[in-house]
Design an enzyme around this catalytic site. Structure first.
Site, PDB file in Angstrom:
ATOM      1  N   ASN A 231     -19.416  -7.892 -19.841  1.00  0.00           N
ATOM      2  CA  ASN A 231     -18.861  -7.582 -20.964  1.00  0.00           C
ATOM      3  C   ASN A 231     -17.553  -6.284 -20.709  1.00  0.00           C
ATOM      4  O   ASN A 231     -16.304  -7.099 -20.891  1.00  0.00           O
ATOM      5  CB  ASN A 231     -19.527  -7.278 -21.917  1.00  0.00           C
ATOM      6  N   THR A 232     -17.955  -5.925 -19.528  1.00  0.00           N
ATOM      7  CA  THR A 232     -17.115  -4.982 -19.198  1.00  0.00           C
ATOM      8  C   THR A 232     -15.711  -5.891 -18.737  1.00  0.00           C
ATOM      9  O   THR A 232     -14.395  -5.064 -18.453  1.00  0.00           O
ATOM     10  CB  THR A 232     -17.529  -3.802 -18.963  1.00  0.00           C
TER      11      THR A 232
ATOM     12  N   GLN B 143     -10.522  -2.283  10.252  1.00  0.00           N
ATOM     13  CA  GLN B 143     -10.682  -3.750   9.810  1.00  0.00           C
ATOM     14  C   GLN B 143     -11.774  -3.986  11.372  1.00  0.00           C
ATOM     15  O   GLN B 143     -11.582  -3.772  12.300  1.00  0.00           O
ATOM     16  CB  GLN B 143      -9.487  -4.852  10.036  1.00  0.00           C
TER      17      GLN B 143
ATOM     18  N   HIS C 214     -16.096  -4.996 -10.912  1.00  0.00           N
ATOM     19  CA  HIS C 214     -17.552  -5.370 -10.783  1.00  0.00           C
ATOM     20  C   HIS C 214     -17.994  -4.244 -11.565  1.00  0.00           C
ATOM     21  O   HIS C 214     -17.997  -3.117 -11.593  1.00  0.00           O
ATOM     22  CB  HIS C 214     -17.510  -4.653  -9.029  1.00  0.00           C
ATOM     23  N   ASP C 215     -18.366  -4.593 -12.369  1.00  0.00           N
ATOM     24  CA  ASP C 215     -19.644  -4.205 -13.716  1.00  0.00           C
ATOM     25  C   ASP C 215     -20.316  -5.241 -14.545  1.00  0.00           C
ATOM     26  O   ASP C 215     -20.662  -5.833 -14.164  1.00  0.00           O
ATOM     27  CB  ASP C 215     -18.453  -3.279 -14.364  1.00  0.00           C
TER      28      ASP C 215
ATOM     29  N   ASP D 264       0.894  -1.196  -0.077  1.00  0.00           N
ATOM     30  CA  ASP D 264       0.049  -0.203   0.058  1.00  0.00           C
ATOM     31  C   ASP D 264       1.284   1.138   0.219  1.00  0.00           C
ATOM     32  O   ASP D 264       1.205   2.067   1.141  1.00  0.00           O
ATOM     33  CB  ASP D 264      -0.716   0.375   1.472  1.00  0.00           C
TER      34      ASP D 264
ATOM     35  N   GLY E 205      -0.914  -5.969   6.250  1.00  0.00           N
ATOM     36  CA  GLY E 205      -0.313  -4.784   5.333  1.00  0.00           C
ATOM     37  C   GLY E 205       0.147  -4.374   6.278  1.00  0.00           C
ATOM     38  O   GLY E 205       1.315  -4.297   6.759  1.00  0.00           O
ATOM     39  N   ARG E 206      -0.155  -2.808   6.873  1.00  0.00           N
ATOM     40  CA  ARG E 206      -0.167  -2.478   8.234  1.00  0.00           C
ATOM     41  C   ARG E 206       0.929  -2.863   9.074  1.00  0.00           C
ATOM     42  O   ARG E 206       1.910  -2.752   9.847  1.00  0.00           O
ATOM     43  CB  ARG E 206      -0.766  -1.283   8.794  1.00  0.00           C
TER      44      ARG E 206
ATOM     45  N   LYS F  45       0.740  -7.780  -2.425  1.00  0.00           N
ATOM     46  CA  LYS F  45      -0.150  -7.760  -3.210  1.00  0.00           C
ATOM     47  C   LYS F  45      -0.478  -6.273  -3.646  1.00  0.00           C
ATOM     48  O   LYS F  45       0.053  -5.117  -3.050  1.00  0.00           O
ATOM     49  CB  LYS F  45      -1.599  -7.440  -2.250  1.00  0.00           C
TER      50      LYS F  45
ATOM     51  N   THR G 118     -13.538  -6.760   5.350  1.00  0.00           N
ATOM     52  CA  THR G 118     -13.973  -6.637   6.593  1.00  0.00           C
ATOM     53  C   THR G 118     -13.697  -5.759   7.429  1.00  0.00           C
ATOM     54  O   THR G 118     -13.639  -5.599   8.644  1.00  0.00           O
ATOM     55  CB  THR G 118     -11.984  -7.406   6.828  1.00  0.00           C
TER      56      THR G 118
ATOM     57  N   ARG H  33      -4.646  -9.577  12.281  1.00  0.00           N
ATOM     58  CA  ARG H  33      -3.858  -8.465  12.832  1.00  0.00           C
ATOM     59  C   ARG H  33      -2.958  -9.265  13.938  1.00  0.00           C
ATOM     60  O   ARG H  33      -2.988  -9.716  14.960  1.00  0.00           O
ATOM     61  CB  ARG H  33      -4.407  -7.779  13.774  1.00  0.00           C
TER      62      ARG H  33
ATOM     63  N   ASP I 194      -5.035  -6.527  -6.642  1.00  0.00           N
ATOM     64  CA  ASP I 194      -6.779  -6.862  -5.791  1.00  0.00           C
ATOM     65  C   ASP I 194      -7.209  -5.519  -6.473  1.00  0.00           C
ATOM     66  O   ASP I 194      -7.216  -4.340  -5.706  1.00  0.00           O
ATOM     67  CB  ASP I 194      -6.142  -6.227  -4.442  1.00  0.00           C
TER      68      ASP I 194
ATOM     69  N   LYS J 127     -10.360  -5.893  -7.968  1.00  0.00           N
ATOM     70  CA  LYS J 127     -12.210  -6.035  -7.061  1.00  0.00           C
ATOM     71  C   LYS J 127     -12.861  -5.750  -8.483  1.00  0.00           C
ATOM     72  O   LYS J 127     -13.680  -4.789  -7.867  1.00  0.00           O
ATOM     73  CB  LYS J 127     -12.564  -5.072  -5.704  1.00  0.00           C
TER      74      LYS J 127
END
Length: 245
Positions: free
Chosen positions: A74-75, A201, A70-71, A17, A221-222, A39, A130, A192, A66, A68
């Site tokens: 076809n797109t 989270q 969402h459409d 990130d 991540g963090r 990621k 999450t 965590r 990552d 995600k």
């Protein structure tokens, strides 16, 4: 590295990130002895562009892309086809897009990878984020029932659509395993360690708890990248994971 630590390494995904290719590569080079996959999410992809995936792959590590998707079917299929050419090892879509969208994405990814002579990436769906708890799930998003029931239903839909697995919080691992079997991949953010803070989270577990429940991969991540010594933090997580492997 002993066998259990090596197995833990293969299951650990660290989220990059950051905003630049240079910052991402610095983390990859520092952490790759202890991390099996990295990621690339929206922040890095939209800041640095698609080539960041290729640059990270050149370091000899695996990449979870990552974004995600969402459409309409076809797109999403056309977007997934483009992403498959980057060499990522995992690509994801939103389960909320429905069966036709998920099937279109999976088909496009596998077709494109075959045409390029690349291994087909895993195609997985995102269930309930999450960061969402039960009040938000019902009062803001307007869903009835509980989160666990929705995640289970979307996991079954994902499997029926021919995808390889889901992203879900560790709280839902057990019900997904029961519904979808041992070969279905479960990637769990919301990890965590006991020594870290939860940040934004909500539905979280420790690394050992998530592995013990049956997670295929953990996304952290963090707690790693925000630590003063990211390599040492990753090693602590590996050690905790190895205890239950």
């Amino acid at each position: 590295m002993n066998k259990k630590l090596h197995l833990a390494k293969e299951k650990l995904i660290v989220a990059l990130d950051v905003n630049t290719t240079e910052a991402a590569l610095e983390l990859v080079r520092k952490l790759s002895p202890r991390v099996g996959m990295f990621k690339v999410g929206m922040q890095l992809f939209y800041s640095a562009g698609p080539d960041v995936v290729r640059r990270i792959k050149e370091e000899g590590v695996r990449v979870f892309l990552d974004l995600k998707l969402h459409d309409i079917p076809n797109t999403v299929a056309q977007a997934a086809r483009a992403l498959a050419g980057l060499g990522a090892d995992i690509i994801n879509v939103h389960a909320a897009g429905g069966t036709a969208m998920m099937r279109a994405a999976a088909g496009a990814v596998r077709e494109r990878a075959a045409a390029l002579g690349l291994p087909a990436p895993l195609v997985i769906s995102v269930t309930v984020l999450t960061s969402i708890d039960q009040p938000v799930f019902q009062q803001e998003l307007g869903y009835s029932g509980d989160i666990q029931g929705k995640v289970r239903a979307w996991a079954i839909l994902t499997k029926e659509a021919g995808l390889d697995g889901v992203v879900a919080s560790p709280k839902e691992i057990a019900v997904i395993r029961e519904a979808c079997g041992d070969d279905f991949k479960i990637i769990t953010p919301g990890i965590r360690p006991a020594w870290s803070v939860s940040d934004d989270q909500k539905r979280i577990m420790t690394p050992a708890e998530a592995i013990d429940q049956g997670a295929s991969y953990l996304v952290v991540g963090r707690p790693v990248t925000g630590d003063a010594d990211p390599s040492a933090a990753a090693q602590k997580i590996l050690s905790e994971m190895a205890e239950v492997l």
